[in-house]
Motif scaffolding. Structure first.
Motif, short mmCIF file in Angstrom:
data_model
loop_
_atom_site.label_atom_id
_atom_site.label_comp_id
_atom_site.label_asym_id
_atom_site.label_seq_id
_atom_site.Cartn_x
_atom_site.Cartn_y
_atom_site.Cartn_z
N GLN A 430 66.69 33.43 19.52
CA GLN A 430 67.50 33.83 18.37
C GLN A 430 68.60 32.80 18.09
OE1 GLN A 430 65.34 36.10 17.17
NE2 GLN A 430 67.08 37.34 16.51
N HIS A 460 68.63 33.97 6.50
CA HIS A 460 67.58 33.93 7.52
C HIS A 460 67.23 35.34 8.00
CE1 HIS A 460 65.07 32.56 10.79
NE2 HIS A 460 65.71 33.42 11.56
N THR A 464 63.25 37.23 7.71
CA THR A 464 62.39 37.77 8.76
C THR A 464 61.68 39.06 8.33
OG1 THR A 464 64.17 39.07 9.78
CG2 THR A 464 63.90 36.79 10.52
N ARG A 511 64.45 44.92 11.19
CA ARG A 511 65.00 43.60 11.52
C ARG A 511 66.43 43.41 11.01
NH1 ARG A 511 60.79 40.10 13.06
NH2 ARG A 511 58.74 41.09 12.87
#
Length: 792
Positions: A430, A460, A464, A511
């Motif tokens: 990560q 970002h 995901t 997410r």
């Protein structure tokens, strides 16, 4: 001169046989009357105020009814003087030579007295107020405090469970600012401090830390943490919130609050300025036996509902921040333009101290560095089985430090993303993702926009999410933004209004734990989705920052409104029966979930639709979403509305009728006639008809079928059934104004619109153009029509 509402009932009379007028003032706490025993002088004499010099008039300890002058010019004003004791009124009169019965029902000071007469005297009875305050039943006192709490903000205090986990400064961070604020509290000159800083610099953490330090002593009086995302933004909840906390800290003030609510039960219906005067200013005009300095903290002022409300609150606080006030005030906010202009006014010179929280500079960078190091240490402890001892490397850490640029919000978001175990459980990977994204958006390691690296991180995180789930995610987030200022709606209720299954909801949200507070499935019936920081919602609604992830609130509003109207159609068809309400996500423990969904829809659909239409811009290119909304809307059973639905529907038709949205008008309105040409026999009198007018203002409803009236209160938690029953009119009273329009009272601005293409679902709406005929009353009717072809 009239009585203020806080004065006791008075009985007065005139002595007709003497040149001087005298008054008898009886205080039951100082004397008794009955039999032959009287202890202490039972009466006190003074001349009638009309004939006595003003300097000898007795003053009243009652609170003033004046309000500070806030609205309009917004000038800084001083607290008004307290009232002088009013002149006793001249009625009712106790006549001369009248005998008082010992069985009189009056609770006055002649109770249980007998065998005497009173001649040519004037009496003022203070016993009612004394008994109300001194002999108030404990349950009544408890009810007064509970009522105060009920009008406040839930979860606004610094130690509230609703705010967990709270933002606070780690040891060693923001020490200079916190020390300066705490020093000022001990010697507050002046008595109001404005903690000002940009978004994400850690203002709330500073306020939380100051509150926790102050709570260790007796100085902390009250705290209030505004939050629009968590429905803590209403100005009218501020005073009850502060007063409730003060009442728990100051015993004598609690008694004042109980007395005030008991004598003035409509206080919560008054203006905020009036409430502030009664609860905050007047009780502390005179010294109190338990009085000391009390600190009141208000965090996130810019999260209060409107700019006007924010300015009004600051002006009210200025009234209670004088040199002799026992209160010390700390307000934190962003440096919004309207607040900058307010504090620059001449009236604010010298009455507040400014404490700036910098976004950059050596101290800010050092504090964020400490915060990052401790955050990485916690992640390393949690994932000790997969993270090496010297992680992250110094090079990686310095890159992260440079990217945060003194922003605590950015540091917190980054740490949550790296340490989020729900995403593969791999903090090392990560962190590498974050560093790669920062390299793309920060050439040469610098940028002019301090939020650029935060935007890159948000970009970002959203990238995901699978592209197929982005529309679902936007519906959910759009719903949160559309309903952010209303009552909290659980995730379970949100999903059912939107028609989403549990797996669809969590598939889109899984997410985003680093930027959203997402309830677990077992808590979804109680908790809503929350934005962890306003910077994320700001990013989503700014197309320049979010780019392809831009959340078009106008487009989403139409889509969400379609869901509401679709569920409203189900409710109108089913009536009181909620057993067949289609639920996309059910929960066995929530047996009344269908009723909850219908209540949410019926209480809010017209308000949300009006809000959308009032802000509608014809230039919006959302033809597909608008067409879908129209398709669902025109199929409604327009003759099945209850009272609440009908009142909201009238306002919507009034907006549509002016031609702002011709497409919708053409689809809904199938005919238009004058009142004299409308046949009242077409009205379905077994259903609910609704009416209201102005000049004079009144409203009501009518139906021959009393059973249908139960629908009016079936889903309403805001207006109880007995309130609605109070507006049930007779047929004659209901149609009184309408018949006057039919029988010669010419109103060319009044029209009857026939709504609905399906003959079995039609209604009529009567409108008068009140804005064009200001001297005439506004008249509105909702009339359900029989299931037959309309006869125009």
């Amino acid at each position: 001169m009239g009585l203020c509402p806080f004065d006791c009932p008075q009985f007065t009379g005139r002595n007709q046989s003497t040149a001087s007028n005298w008054t008898v003032d009886f205080h039951p706490s100082r004397s008794t009357l009955g039999g032959a025993m009287i202890t202490n002088p039972p009466i006190q004499f003074w001349q009638d105020p009309a004939t006595q010099p003003a300097t000898k008039r007795k003053r009243c300890d009652s609170p003033s009814l004046h309000e500070p002058s806030i609205a309009g010019n917004r000038e800084f004003v001083s607290p008004p003087p307290r009232h002088a004791f009013p002149t006793p009124p001249q009625s009712p009169t106790v006549s001369s030579n009248s005998t008082l019965s010992p069985h009189s029902p009056s609770p006055g000071f002649f109770q249980k007295a007998h065998s005497f007469q009173v001649n040519n005297s004037t009496f003022i009875d203070h016993s009612t107020t004394v008994q109300t305050v001194q002999n108030m039943h404990p349950n009544t006192k408890k009810d007064a405090i509970q009522e105060l709490a009920g009008h406040g903000m839930s979860g606004a205090e610094f130690d509230s469970l609703a705010r967990h986990p709270v933002p606070r400064c780690l040891h060693g961070t923001r020490e200079k600012i916190i020390h300066g604020v705490c020093e000022w509290i001990t010697k507050p000159e002046p008595k109001m401090l404005w903690l000002r800083g940009s978004a994400g610099v850690g203002k709330s953490a500073i306020m939380q830390t100051v509150a926790e330090k102050s709570s260790q002593s007796a100085i902390l009086g009250a705290t209030l943490f505004f939050s629009r995302a968590n429905q803590r933004s209403k100005l009218n909840h501020v005073v009850p919130t502060l007063a409730y906390q003060l009442a728990t800290h100051i015993p004598s003030y609690r008694l004042d609050v109980e007395e005030l609510i008991g004598l003035y039960p409509t206080i919560f219906e008054k203006s905020v300025a009036n409430q502030f005067q009664k609860f905050i200013i007047e009780p502390f005009l005179a010294p109190r036996p338990d009085q000391q300095t009390f600190l009141i903290l208000i965090d996130g002022l810019d999260e209060c509902e409107s700019e006007r409300d924010q300015c009004e609150l600051v002006e009210l606080i200025a009234l209670a921040a004088g040199p002799t006030s026992p209160f010390v005030w700390i307000i934190s906010s962003r440096p919004e333009y309207h607040l900058l202009q307010l504090f620059r006014r001449p009236g604010f010179n010298g009455i507040f101290k400014l404490q700036h929280v910098p976004i950059d500079g050596p101290e800010a960078y050092m504090d964020v560095e400490r915060h990052l190091r401790k955050g990485f240490d916690r992640i390393q402890e949690e994932f000790s089985d997969m993270i090496p001892p010297h992680w992250p490397s110094e090079r990686q850490f310095m890159a992260i430090k440079k990217a945060t640029r003194g922003l605590f919000a950015q540091a917190n978001t980054l740490l949550r993303f790296v340490g989020d175990g729900s995403l593969y459980g791999d903090p090392i990977s990560q962190l590498e993702i974050v560093l790669a994204e920062l390299d793309k958006h920060q050439p040469n390691g610098c940028t002019e926009n301090p939020l650029a690296s935060l935007d890159a991180l948000y970009n970002h995180i959203l990238s995901t999410v699978p592209s197929t789930q982005i529309p679902t995610l936007q519906h959910i987030l759009g719903f949160c933004l559309l309903r952010e200022r209303s009552s909290s709606i659980s995730l379970l209720l949100t999903a059912n209004v939107l028609g989403m299954r549990q797996n669809v909801v969590y598939g889109a949200l899984q997410r985003l734990h680093s930027v959203l507070d997402i309830p677990q499935p077992q808590e979804a019936h109680q908790k809503p989705i929350r934005f962890l920081h306003k910077s994320f919602s700001d990013y989503l609604t700014n197309p320049k920052r979010s780019g392809c992830f831009f959340l078009d609130t106008n487009k989403q509003s139409l889509t969400i409104m379609t869901c509401y109207i679709r569920m409203l159609g189900v409710a109108l068809e089913s009536g009181d029966d909620t057993t067949d309400i289609p639920l996309s996500w059910s929960r066995p423990a929530e047996a009344d979930l269908g009723r909850q969904v219908i209540r949410e829809v019926k209480e809010n659909w017209s308000q949300i639709l009006s809000k959308i239409f009032n802000k509608w811009d014809p230039r919006h290119q959302h033809a597909a979403e608008l067409e879908e909304l129209l398709e669902v809307f025109v199929r409604l059973q327009f003759n099945a509305f209850d009272v609440r639905d009908a009142l909201g529907f009238i306002n919507i038709i009034n907006w549509i009728a002016d031609g702002t949205l011709p497409t919708m008008r053409n689809r809904l309105v199938i005919g238009e006639v004058l009142p004299k040409d409308f046949d009242l026999d077409q009205v379905d009198n077994t259903r609910t008809s609704v009416f209201y007018r102005t000049k004079p203002d009144r409203w009501g409803y009518w139906s021959t079928n009393t059973g249908s009236l139960n629908v009016a209160g079936s889903y309403s938690s805001k207006q109880p059934q007995h309130y609605l029953q109070g507006h049930l009119l007779s047929q004659h009273s209901f149609f009184e104004d309408f018949r006057s329009l039919q029988n010669g009272y010419v109103r060319p601005d009044v029209k009857v619109l026939i709504i609905g293409s399906d003959p079995s679902k039609r209604c009529a709406v009567v409108l008068s153009a009140g804005d064009k005929w200001e001297a005439r009353p506004v008249i509105r009717y909702y009339l359900p029509l029989r299931s037959a072809e309309y006869k125009g």
